[in-house]
Design an enzyme around this catalytic site. Structure first.
Site, PDB file in Angstrom:
ATOM      1  N   GLU A  25       8.043  11.075   7.377  1.00 35.25           N
ATOM      2  CA  GLU A  25       7.191  10.076   7.293  1.00 35.25           C
ATOM      3  C   GLU A  25       8.082   8.759   7.241  1.00 35.25           C
ATOM      4  OE1 GLU A  25       3.430   8.033   4.799  1.00 35.25           O
ATOM      5  OE2 GLU A  25       4.464   9.708   4.059  1.00 35.25           O
ATOM      6  N   HIS A  80       2.243   3.977   7.609  1.00 28.57           N
ATOM      7  CA  HIS A  80       2.453   5.305   7.063  1.00 28.57           C
ATOM      8  C   HIS A  80       2.125   6.707   8.194  1.00 28.57           C
ATOM      9  CE1 HIS A  80       3.566   3.981   2.978  1.00 28.57           C
ATOM     10  NE2 HIS A  80       2.793   2.952   3.486  1.00 28.57           N
ATOM     11  N   GLU A 152      -2.799   4.654   8.199  1.00 31.98           N
ATOM     12  CA  GLU A 152      -2.182   5.746   8.318  1.00 31.98           C
ATOM     13  C   GLU A 152      -2.441   6.214   9.515  1.00 31.98           C
ATOM     14  OE1 GLU A 152      -1.065   7.500   6.064  1.00 31.98           O
ATOM     15  OE2 GLU A 152      -1.642   6.839   4.097  1.00 31.98           O
TER      16      GLU A 152
END
Length: 190
Positions: A25, A80, A152
């Protein structure tokens, strides 16, 4: 506009989630953040980065908040990848702090631009308060002095989405979509 881009995690102490293919990530968020920096600068915006490489000094979330606040940024964007035990979980999400804030219209613009860029991608939303963003008490959303969103970009634990997230072309497309949202916000609110 002066935009602070936060590449989630630090790549040294905290690499964030790890995908089934081994993608990190922290790497995906960094590469996408660098693509977004380039995109925003090409659009005439000033950019402040919380990190431009793997940097263990950024383990503290408050350090990221302080970078944005000290720079007097107009907007804060934290990037993210999501993760779940259920490897079928998928989709993009945009978060703001709870309640009606100055970040809500910006989050909606990001949601709309991501949906337009990726029409086949699931957009995970929460319309309970009338807009598509989800709300959370993340430190980087609660403690920043400017409208702040956390994106996200997809689920790194989903085999297909991980492959897409690791692709530089996809990272550049996410950067373009968010760049368009910044332009829209600047035109409407500045």
């Amino acid at each position: 506009m002066r935009v602070c881009i936060d590449a989630g995690h630090d790549g040294v102490i905290d690499c964030g989630a790890v995908g089934q293919r081994g993608c990190l990530e922290s790497d995906i968020s960094l590469y996408t953040a660098l693509a977004l920096k380039e995109n925003l600068q090409a659009r005439g915006h000033e950019v402040v980065m919380t990190r431009e490489c793997n940097d263990e000094r950024l383990y503290s979330l408050m350090r990221r908040v302080n970078i944005a606040n000290e720079a007097a940024a107009d907007l804060f964007i934290s990037l993210h990848c999501n993760a779940a035990e259920n490897t079928a979980a998928k989709g993009m999400e945009v978060f703001t702090s709870p309640g009606e804030t100055g970040a809500d219209p910006f989050a909606t613009m990001i949601y709309e631009e991501l949906a337009a860029m990726f029409p086949d991608q699931l957009q995970r939303t929460d319309y309970s308060d009338g807009d598509p963003d989800k709300e959370a008490r993340f430190t980087v959303l609660m403690e920043t002095n400017m409208p702040a969103v956390l994106v996200e970009m997809g689920f790194i634990t989903n085999w297909q989405e991980e492959a897409e997230l690791c692709d530089p072309k996809r990272q550049a497309e996410i950067a373009v979509a968010i760049g368009r949202a910044v332009d829209r916000y600047a035109a409407e609110y500045c």
